[in-house]
Design a protein around this motif. Structure first.
Motif, PDB file in Angstrom:
ATOM      1  N   ARG A 176     -49.493 -32.132   0.960  1.00 60.94           N
ATOM      2  CA  ARG A 176     -49.711 -30.690   0.925  1.00 60.94           C
ATOM      3  C   ARG A 176     -49.545 -30.045   2.300  1.00 60.94           C
ATOM      4  N   LYS A 177     -49.908 -30.783   3.348  1.00 61.66           N
ATOM      5  CA  LYS A 177     -49.790 -30.253   4.710  1.00 61.66           C
ATOM      6  C   LYS A 177     -48.389 -30.444   5.290  1.00 61.66           C
ATOM      7  N   TYR A 178     -47.527 -31.124   4.541  1.00 58.63           N
ATOM      8  CA  TYR A 178     -46.190 -31.446   5.069  1.00 58.63           C
ATOM      9  C   TYR A 178     -45.117 -31.069   4.041  1.00 58.63           C
ATOM     10  N   PRO A 179     -44.963 -29.779   3.743  1.00 61.19           N
ATOM     11  CA  PRO A 179     -43.986 -29.349   2.734  1.00 61.19           C
ATOM     12  C   PRO A 179     -42.562 -29.727   3.114  1.00 61.19           C
ATOM     13  N   TRP A 180     -41.785 -30.038   2.095  1.00 63.85           N
ATOM     14  CA  TRP A 180     -40.372 -30.430   2.220  1.00 63.85           C
ATOM     15  C   TRP A 180     -40.194 -31.724   3.025  1.00 63.85           C
ATOM     16  N   ILE A 181     -41.212 -32.551   3.102  1.00 68.80           N
ATOM     17  CA  ILE A 181     -41.078 -33.789   3.860  1.00 68.80           C
ATOM     18  C   ILE A 181     -39.982 -34.669   3.259  1.00 68.80           C
ATOM     19  N   HIS A 182     -39.780 -34.590   1.943  1.00 66.61           N
ATOM     20  CA  HIS A 182     -38.795 -35.429   1.265  1.00 66.61           C
ATOM     21  C   HIS A 182     -37.359 -35.022   1.596  1.00 66.61           C
ATOM     22  N   LEU A 183     -37.177 -33.790   2.098  1.00 64.68           N
ATOM     23  CA  LEU A 183     -35.843 -33.350   2.518  1.00 64.68           C
ATOM     24  C   LEU A 183     -35.635 -33.526   4.019  1.00 64.68           C
ATOM     25  N   ARG A 184     -36.707 -33.659   4.738  1.00 63.44           N
ATOM     26  CA  ARG A 184     -36.632 -33.704   6.202  1.00 63.44           C
ATOM     27  C   ARG A 184     -36.599 -35.131   6.742  1.00 63.44           C
ATOM     28  N   MET A 185     -37.077 -36.100   5.945  1.00 61.33           N
ATOM     29  CA  MET A 185     -37.154 -37.484   6.402  1.00 61.33           C
ATOM     30  C   MET A 185     -36.599 -38.429   5.348  1.00 61.33           C
ATOM     31  N   SER A 186     -36.198 -39.606   5.808  1.00 62.02           N
ATOM     32  CA  SER A 186     -35.757 -40.655   4.899  1.00 62.02           C
ATOM     33  C   SER A 186     -36.992 -41.375   4.343  1.00 62.02           C
ATOM     34  N   GLU A 187     -36.776 -42.246   3.380  1.00 60.85           N
ATOM     35  CA  GLU A 187     -37.875 -43.005   2.788  1.00 60.85           C
ATOM     36  C   GLU A 187     -38.648 -43.787   3.845  1.00 60.85           C
ATOM     37  N   GLU A 188     -37.941 -44.528   4.675  1.00 60.46           N
ATOM     38  CA  GLU A 188     -38.619 -45.336   5.702  1.00 60.46           C
ATOM     39  C   GLU A 188     -39.301 -44.461   6.743  1.00 60.46           C
ATOM     40  N   ASN A 247     -37.526 -19.414 -10.686  1.00 59.40           N
ATOM     41  CA  ASN A 247     -38.802 -18.880 -10.228  1.00 59.40           C
ATOM     42  C   ASN A 247     -38.939 -19.207  -8.748  1.00 59.40           C
ATOM     43  N   LEU A 248     -38.947 -18.172  -7.919  1.00 62.58           N
ATOM     44  CA  LEU A 248     -38.966 -18.361  -6.464  1.00 62.58           C
ATOM     45  C   LEU A 248     -40.374 -18.170  -5.904  1.00 62.58           C
ATOM     46  N   GLU A 249     -40.749 -19.053  -4.987  1.00 63.38           N
ATOM     47  CA  GLU A 249     -42.002 -18.883  -4.274  1.00 63.38           C
ATOM     48  C   GLU A 249     -41.835 -17.801  -3.202  1.00 63.38           C
ATOM     49  N   SER A 250     -42.951 -17.321  -2.685  1.00 61.54           N
ATOM     50  CA  SER A 250     -42.913 -16.343  -1.604  1.00 61.54           C
ATOM     51  C   SER A 250     -42.300 -16.969  -0.354  1.00 61.54           C
ATOM     52  N   SER A 251     -41.525 -16.199   0.374  1.00 60.17           N
ATOM     53  CA  SER A 251     -40.911 -16.693   1.612  1.00 60.17           C
ATOM     54  C   SER A 251     -41.947 -17.046   2.665  1.00 60.17           C
ATOM     55  N   ARG A 252     -43.188 -16.593   2.444  1.00 57.29           N
ATOM     56  CA  ARG A 252     -44.254 -16.887   3.409  1.00 57.29           C
ATOM     57  C   ARG A 252     -44.576 -18.380   3.480  1.00 57.29           C
ATOM     58  N   VAL A 253     -44.259 -19.127   2.419  1.00 57.15           N
ATOM     59  CA  VAL A 253     -44.577 -20.562   2.435  1.00 57.15           C
ATOM     60  C   VAL A 253     -43.571 -21.357   3.259  1.00 57.15           C
ATOM     61  N   LEU A 254     -42.452 -20.710   3.632  1.00 56.07           N
ATOM     62  CA  LEU A 254     -41.393 -21.400   4.354  1.00 56.07           C
ATOM     63  C   LEU A 254     -41.472 -21.078   5.840  1.00 56.07           C
ATOM     64  N   ASP A 255     -42.046 -22.004   6.579  1.00 57.17           N
ATOM     65  CA  ASP A 255     -42.193 -21.837   8.026  1.00 57.17           C
ATOM     66  C   ASP A 255     -40.816 -21.766   8.696  1.00 57.17           C
ATOM     67  N   ARG A 256     -40.710 -20.948   9.737  1.00 52.77           N
ATOM     68  CA  ARG A 256     -39.418 -20.747  10.405  1.00 52.77           C
ATOM     69  C   ARG A 256     -38.852 -22.054  10.947  1.00 52.77           C
ATOM     70  N   SER A 257     -39.693 -22.899  11.550  1.00 52.07           N
ATOM     71  CA  SER A 257     -39.198 -24.155  12.120  1.00 52.07           C
ATOM     72  C   SER A 257     -38.681 -25.085  11.026  1.00 52.07           C
ATOM     73  N   VAL A 258     -39.382 -25.086   9.875  1.00 52.04           N
ATOM     74  CA  VAL A 258     -38.934 -25.912   8.750  1.00 52.04           C
ATOM     75  C   VAL A 258     -37.606 -25.381   8.218  1.00 52.04           C
ATOM     76  N   TYR A 259     -37.507 -24.062   8.105  1.00 47.52           N
ATOM     77  CA  TYR A 259     -36.262 -23.481   7.597  1.00 47.52           C
ATOM     78  C   TYR A 259     -35.093 -23.761   8.538  1.00 47.52           C
ATOM     79  N   ASP A 260     -35.326 -23.646   9.837  1.00 46.47           N
ATOM     80  CA  ASP A 260     -34.256 -23.925  10.799  1.00 46.47           C
ATOM     81  C   ASP A 260     -33.770 -25.356  10.658  1.00 46.47           C
ATOM     82  N   ASP A 261     -34.716 -26.270  10.476  1.00 49.29           N
ATOM     83  CA  ASP A 261     -34.367 -27.688  10.323  1.00 49.29           C
ATOM     84  C   ASP A 261     -33.540 -27.913   9.060  1.00 49.29           C
ATOM     85  N   LEU A 262     -33.989 -27.365   7.950  1.00 48.20           N
ATOM     86  CA  LEU A 262     -33.324 -27.625   6.679  1.00 48.20           C
ATOM     87  C   LEU A 262     -32.049 -26.805   6.494  1.00 48.20           C
TER      88      LEU A 262
END
Length: 286
Positions: A176-188, A247-262
């Motif tokens: 919950r504290k690490y949203p989009w972790i599955h897109l930002r990191m590999s399994e290992e 169904n789109l979530e609010s853009s507020r849940v998407l931190d700028r640093s996370v968005y820049d990365d993805l």
């Protein structure tokens, strides 16, 4: 001076309005579980029950025969029995298909949504809730859902959470504290991250690696882009599209640093915020 009305009282009034003879769709939507959550009240409906009512609201009378795609152990069929559907067929691929629910008007079929062993034009309603995000080939699945629906019948599907959403891995209890972790990191990388951060199995029974390997395994998640759901449903033949949306979530849940990365990896804002996909279609006569 006008006295402000509390949201709780306002909601109570809305719920009372549900007894007014509006259309079935209007009445069902007034009972959306999210309204109750916002008011801090316990909803009389689960999200599945809510959507089952919306699906049946497309019919003047209860559907005569329907198919529940992704019924699991079968309890998902109960809502439609309570809505007086005459015959409910449940479909899933799990070994325990139908093992958790029994009723004279319910039958079960263990097979894939991509290859349904049922003849053409069988069902008045074909319904799927939080299942298609697990089906490897949604192109074939949607085509099959249409094939087994009778002319004039309804296909109603909700896929959620979609893979590219913040908890598309279905493990919000862990990350919950690490949203989009599955897109930002590999399994290992995720397993190593869990070890460093002390993220463990909440029950204490399983190794954290088992959770991570499950959520990253394409056998369990199709990892399909939200935009592809829209495209597949737009291209279905012999179907009147009644609803095809994300169904789109609010853009507020998407931190700028996370968005820049993805975004540097090719993900669009819409893809990252697309929590679910809803499709409603009416099969046309040839």
């Amino acid at each position: 001076m006008t006295t402000p009305i509390s949201f709780r009282k306002l909601l109570s009034g809305i719920v009372t309005l549900a007894a007014v003879p509006f259309s079935r769709t209007a009445r069902a939507r007034l009972r959306h579980p999210r309204l109750y959550q916002l008011a801090g009240l316990r909803s009389p409906l689960t999200f599945h029950e809510y959507h089952s009512r919306i699906a049946c609201s497309y019919f003047k009378n209860a559907p005569a025969r329907m198919l529940v795609v992704g019924c699991n152990q079968g309890i998902e069929c109960k809502a439609f029995v309570e809505l007086n559907v005459a015959q409910v067929d449940g479909l899933d691929v799990v070994e325990s298909t139908g093992a958790g629910f029994s009723h004279p008007r319910v039958s079960f079929l263990r097979t894939s949504a991509e290859c349904i062993g049922i003849r053409d034009d069988t069902y008045d309603l074909v319904y799927s809730y939080a299942t298609l995000e697990h089906v490897p080939d949604i192109d074939s699945a949607f085509s099959e859902l249409v094939r087994v629906t009778r002319p004039g019948g309804i296909i109603y599907t909700l896929a959620a959470p979609l893979w590219n959403s913040r908890y598309g891995h279905h493990k919000p209890d862990l990350f919950r504290k690490y949203p989009w972790i599955h897109l930002r990191m590999s399994e290992e990388e995720i397993i190593s991250f869990c070890e460093r951060e002390g993220i463990t199995d909440p029950s204490g029974r399983d190794d954290i690696g088992r959770h991570v390997r499950y959520m990253m395994n394409p056998q369990f998640f199709n990892k399909t882009a939200a935009s592809h759901y829209l495209a597949v449903c737009d291209s279905l033949e012999n179907v009147q599209v009644l609803d095809n949306k994300l169904n789109l979530e609010s853009s507020r849940v998407l931190d700028r640093s996370v968005y820049d990365d993805l975004s540097s990896k090719g993900y669009t804002r819409q893809e990252l915020l697309a929590l679910g996909h809803i499709f409603v279609g009416r099969k046309l006569s040839l």
